[in-house]
Write a protein that holds these residues in place. Sequence first.
Motif, short mmCIF file in Angstrom:
data_model
loop_
_atom_site.label_atom_id
_atom_site.label_comp_id
_atom_site.label_asym_id
_atom_site.label_seq_id
_atom_site.Cartn_x
_atom_site.Cartn_y
_atom_site.Cartn_z
N ASN A 1 1.72 4.85 8.22
CA ASN A 1 1.91 5.33 6.85
C ASN A 1 1.34 6.72 6.66
O ASN A 1 0.28 7.04 7.20
CB ASN A 1 1.26 4.37 5.85
CG ASN A 1 1.94 3.04 5.83
OD1 ASN A 1 3.16 2.96 5.98
ND2 ASN A 1 1.17 1.98 5.64
N GLU B 1 -0.77 9.16 0.90
CA GLU B 1 -0.06 9.47 -0.34
C GLU B 1 -1.02 9.92 -1.42
O GLU B 1 -2.14 9.45 -1.49
CB GLU B 1 0.69 8.23 -0.83
CG GLU B 1 1.74 7.80 0.14
CD GLU B 1 2.60 6.69 -0.44
OE1 GLU B 1 2.80 6.69 -1.65
OE2 GLU B 1 3.04 5.86 0.34
N LYS C 1 0.79 -1.24 0.00
CA LYS C 1 0.00 0.00 0.00
C LYS C 1 0.82 1.28 0.00
O LYS C 1 0.26 2.36 0.09
CB LYS C 1 -0.98 0.05 1.17
CG LYS C 1 -2.08 -0.95 1.13
CD LYS C 1 -3.05 -0.65 2.25
CE LYS C 1 -4.18 -1.62 2.31
NZ LYS C 1 -5.12 -1.28 3.37
N THR C 2 2.13 1.24 -0.05
CA THR C 2 2.91 2.47 -0.11
C THR C 2 3.95 2.37 -1.22
O THR C 2 4.52 1.31 -1.46
CB THR C 2 3.65 2.78 1.21
OG1 THR C 2 4.65 1.80 1.43
CG2 THR C 2 2.70 2.83 2.40
#
Length: 156
Positions: free
Chosen positions: A80, A83, A25-26
């Motif tokens: 996180n 983004e 997911k990043t």
Amino acid sequence: MEASIEKVIDKYSDMVYRIALTRTKTVENAEDIYQDVFLKYSEKRPKFKNEEHEKAWLIRVTINLSKNFNNSSWNKRVVNLDENLKFETTEETEVFSIVCNLPQNYRTVIYLMYYEGYKLNEVAKLLKKKEGTIKTWAFRARQALKENLKGGWDDE
């Protein structure tokens, strides 16, 4: 069948990166996994029967490295940042966001089936799961996507 590392990277880089991104997911973590996959490839220099065998090996290594990363104690303590990924259209952004919110197994099945074109039985072999399990995950993932995407289309 021996290909140069550069050719292998050119051919499979997008696939490896996308699988890593859907599982971690990043962007940063996906880039790390991406590098590790091709580093492993260059170190081991495995011999493959054909291109499909090579592709399956890269998918399996990407999934395993992503799984190891996600299960690491360091990763469990990290928060996180949100983004802003750039996509061609608003619809792509929305779909990607919804897919990323699915459980990891569902995300992986959706990616392998719809982006890489694998059939259920092939996904089962790649993930080392029973075909019935993959069928269930695919069904549940499609249901979740349908429910989450329905709201925007019903209003039109």
